[in-house]
Write a protein that holds these residues in place. Structure first.
Motif, PDB file in Angstrom:
ATOM      1  N   SER A 170       9.508  -3.674   6.787  1.00 54.52           N
ATOM      2  CA  SER A 170       9.317  -3.769   5.341  1.00 54.52           C
ATOM      3  C   SER A 170       9.621  -5.176   4.854  1.00 54.52           C
ATOM      4  CB  SER A 170      10.223  -2.768   4.629  1.00 54.52           C
ATOM      5  OG  SER A 170       9.869  -1.443   4.975  1.00 54.52           O
ATOM      6  N   PHE A 171       8.844  -5.617   3.867  1.00 55.11           N
ATOM      7  CA  PHE A 171       9.017  -6.949   3.293  1.00 55.11           C
ATOM      8  C   PHE A 171       9.058  -6.826   1.778  1.00 55.11           C
ATOM      9  CE2 PHE A 171       6.965  -7.492   7.348  1.00 55.11           C
ATOM     10  CZ  PHE A 171       7.595  -8.594   7.914  1.00 55.11           C
ATOM     11  N   GLU A 172      10.118  -7.388   1.199  1.00 55.05           N
ATOM     12  CA  GLU A 172      10.222  -7.414  -0.252  1.00 55.05           C
ATOM     13  C   GLU A 172       9.294  -8.493  -0.809  1.00 55.05           C
ATOM     14  OE1 GLU A 172      11.848  -5.355  -2.164  1.00 55.05           O
ATOM     15  OE2 GLU A 172      12.697  -4.238  -0.461  1.00 55.05           O
TER      16      GLU A 172
ATOM     17  N   PRO B 244       4.319 -17.790   4.441  1.00 54.75           N
ATOM     18  CA  PRO B 244       4.169 -17.105   3.143  1.00 54.75           C
ATOM     19  C   PRO B 244       2.789 -16.439   3.056  1.00 54.75           C
ATOM     20  CG  PRO B 244       3.858 -19.464   2.877  1.00 54.75           C
ATOM     21  CD  PRO B 244       4.207 -19.242   4.317  1.00 54.75           C
ATOM     22  N   VAL B 245       2.781 -15.178   2.653  1.00 57.50           N
ATOM     23  CA  VAL B 245       1.527 -14.434   2.509  1.00 57.50           C
ATOM     24  C   VAL B 245       1.401 -13.966   1.067  1.00 57.50           C
ATOM     25  CG1 VAL B 245       0.172 -12.450   3.285  1.00 57.50           C
ATOM     26  CG2 VAL B 245       1.648 -13.670   4.911  1.00 57.50           C
ATOM     27  N   GLN B 246       0.336 -14.379   0.394  1.00 54.65           N
ATOM     28  CA  GLN B 246       0.127 -13.996  -0.996  1.00 54.65           C
ATOM     29  C   GLN B 246      -0.259 -12.518  -1.097  1.00 54.65           C
ATOM     30  OE1 GLN B 246      -2.698 -16.702  -2.791  1.00 54.65           O
ATOM     31  NE2 GLN B 246      -1.069 -18.106  -3.417  1.00 54.65           N
ATOM     32  N   ILE B 247       0.250 -11.876  -2.112  1.00 50.15           N
ATOM     33  CA  ILE B 247      -0.053 -10.473  -2.386  1.00 50.15           C
ATOM     34  C   ILE B 247      -0.952 -10.414  -3.619  1.00 50.15           C
ATOM     35  CG2 ILE B 247       0.889  -8.184  -2.866  1.00 50.15           C
ATOM     36  CD1 ILE B 247       1.573  -9.349  -0.110  1.00 50.15           C
ATOM     37  N   THR B 248      -2.148  -9.898  -3.440  1.00 49.84           N
ATOM     38  CA  THR B 248      -3.128  -9.891  -4.544  1.00 49.84           C
ATOM     39  C   THR B 248      -3.003  -8.672  -5.449  1.00 49.84           C
ATOM     40  OG1 THR B 248      -4.749  -8.809  -3.111  1.00 49.84           O
ATOM     41  CG2 THR B 248      -4.767 -11.224  -3.167  1.00 49.84           C
TER      42      THR B 248
ATOM     43  N   PRO C  45       2.393 -13.397  -6.386  1.00 47.48           N
ATOM     44  CA  PRO C  45       3.594 -13.087  -5.606  1.00 47.48           C
ATOM     45  C   PRO C  45       3.287 -13.146  -4.112  1.00 47.48           C
ATOM     46  CG  PRO C  45       2.703 -11.095  -6.575  1.00 47.48           C
ATOM     47  CD  PRO C  45       1.932 -12.237  -7.175  1.00 47.48           C
ATOM     48  N   ARG C  46       4.377 -13.200  -3.322  1.00 46.28           N
ATOM     49  CA  ARG C  46       4.185 -13.387  -1.893  1.00 46.28           C
ATOM     50  C   ARG C  46       5.259 -12.627  -1.117  1.00 46.28           C
ATOM     51  NH1 ARG C  46       7.666 -17.815  -2.840  1.00 46.28           N
ATOM     52  NH2 ARG C  46       9.212 -17.976  -1.140  1.00 46.28           N
TER      53      ARG C  46
ATOM     54  N   ARG D 246       5.109  -3.539  -4.930  1.00 40.98           N
ATOM     55  CA  ARG D 246       6.521  -3.916  -4.984  1.00 40.98           C
ATOM     56  C   ARG D 246       7.125  -4.129  -3.592  1.00 40.98           C
ATOM     57  NH1 ARG D 246       4.933  -5.101  -8.953  1.00 40.98           N
ATOM     58  NH2 ARG D 246       5.494  -4.482 -11.077  1.00 40.98           N
ATOM     59  N   LYS D 247       6.492  -3.622  -2.579  1.00 41.18           N
ATOM     60  CA  LYS D 247       6.988  -3.755  -1.211  1.00 41.18           C
ATOM     61  C   LYS D 247       5.811  -3.636  -0.259  1.00 41.18           C
ATOM     62  CE  LYS D 247       9.433  -0.458   0.685  1.00 41.18           C
ATOM     63  NZ  LYS D 247      10.554   0.454   1.037  1.00 41.18           N
ATOM     64  N   VAL D 248       5.900  -4.344   0.849  1.00 44.48           N
ATOM     65  CA  VAL D 248       4.833  -4.323   1.845  1.00 44.48           C
ATOM     66  C   VAL D 248       5.441  -3.948   3.189  1.00 44.48           C
ATOM     67  CG1 VAL D 248       3.128  -5.722   3.110  1.00 44.48           C
ATOM     68  CG2 VAL D 248       3.408  -6.017   0.638  1.00 44.48           C
ATOM     69  N   GLU D 249       4.730  -3.106   3.935  1.00 47.30           N
ATOM     70  CA  GLU D 249       5.173  -2.728   5.266  1.00 47.30           C
ATOM     71  C   GLU D 249       4.141  -3.171   6.293  1.00 47.30           C
ATOM     72  OE1 GLU D 249       5.756   1.447   7.402  1.00 47.30           O
ATOM     73  OE2 GLU D 249       7.329   1.057   5.919  1.00 47.30           O
ATOM     74  N   ILE D 250       4.590  -3.876   7.328  1.00 50.15           N
ATOM     75  CA  ILE D 250       3.709  -4.348   8.400  1.00 50.15           C
ATOM     76  C   ILE D 250       4.302  -3.910   9.720  1.00 50.15           C
ATOM     77  CG2 ILE D 250       2.637  -6.344   9.508  1.00 50.15           C
ATOM     78  CD1 ILE D 250       2.909  -7.863   6.908  1.00 50.15           C
TER      79      ILE D 250
END
Length: 287
Positions: free
Chosen positions: A102-104, A85-89, A113-114, A94-98
């Protein structure tokens, strides 16, 4: 687990301790303790118990009793799958791309949120095992056997040819099984294993000196043992009739048959390099 056994003289060794406690002192100690050779019940029987004048020495010997000292290392390369789990500051994300994936973002009540990132961990682990095992299958504590190694000098011999040597009832293949069982007891959290090997860094067969004095009382036999290194008295001892009657080479003692190897860990692909068996008759003593 794959294991390769090779006839490396630095790893596979036969060693003898020479007696430190002299035979005369051992005999004196045995004489002081001889009434205990027939058990506590006999000694406490008021009507018929052993007395100094009725207990006679029938024979004595200096023998060499075996024990194993094995050190091995297991090395495992394996794949472990995990979710981190990675926390989103950023509260507006709304969405993260690595790296193109893509990660919801997962809401997390009471906290930030994470996102959950699935990973594959490529792992390497080393597990060590040290085993001290009495060669006659008795419950001698490992610390006592290690104490002999730490305190007294042992001389290496290429073969078992000393008079009074007791052959191990626990053979090398059984000692290897004890080591492998200890190594296998360590849990490995793996989804797949790439390699799993065991290397023996020490495989030593030691022989320690023990004086045995057999006493006769009322046609009953009892044995007092004296440790040839420490002088310790062992009451209710045992007279071992089986002695080495052929010269047994180092290769012979450390041979591990393929049928035994495959039975150690079924289906493990246990690989063994067999050693050549060398046997010759032990020279007979002059009569």
């Amino acid at each position: 687990m794959d294991t390769t056994l090779t006839p490396d003289s630095s790893v596979y060794r036969i060693l003898y301790f020479e007696e430190i406690y002299p035979s005369r002192a051992a005999e004196e100690q045995a004489e002081k303790s001889k009434l205990a050779a027939f058990g506590t019940l006999a000694r406490l029987n008021p009507l018929n118990r052993p007395k100094a004048e009725t207990v006679k020495l029938s024979k004595w010997e200096l023998r060499y009793e075996p024990f194993w000292h094995l050190v091995a290392r297991r090395e495992i390369d394996y794949l472990h799958e995990a979710v981190y789990p990675v926390q989103i500051t950023n509260p507006y994300a709304r969405k993260v791309e690595i790296a193109g994936s893509s990660f919801e973002i997962v809401p997390n009540s009471g906290s930030k949120p994470r996102i959950d990132v699935q990973l594959q961990e490529f792992c390497h682990r080393k597990i060590d095992a040290v085993v001290h095992q009495d060669g006659l299958k008795r419950g001698i504590k490992p610390a006592k056997l290690q104490g002999y190694i730490d305190r007294y000098k042992a001389t290496e011999r290429a073969q078992l040819d000393m008079d009074g040597t007791i052959p191990p009832q626990l053979p090398f293949n059984a000692a290897v099984q004890i080591v492998k069982a200890k190594l296998a007891a360590e849990p490995i959290d793996a989804h797949s294993i790439q390699s799993d090997t065991v290397e023996f860094t020490t495989a030593h067969l030691y022989f320690r000196p023990v004086f045995a004095f057999e006493y006769n009382w009322n046609n009953k036999l009892g044995v007092i043992e004296i440790d040839g290194l420490t002088g310790e008295v062992i009451e209710n001892g045992e007279w071992f009739r089986e002695k080495v009657d052929i010269v047994m080479s180092r290769e012979m003692m450390f041979e591990l048959g393929a049928e035994v190897a495959s039975a150690v860990v079924p289906g493990s692909g246990y690989a063994v390099k067999l050693l050549n068996k060398v046997t010759q008759e032990k020279p007979k003593a002059n009569m």
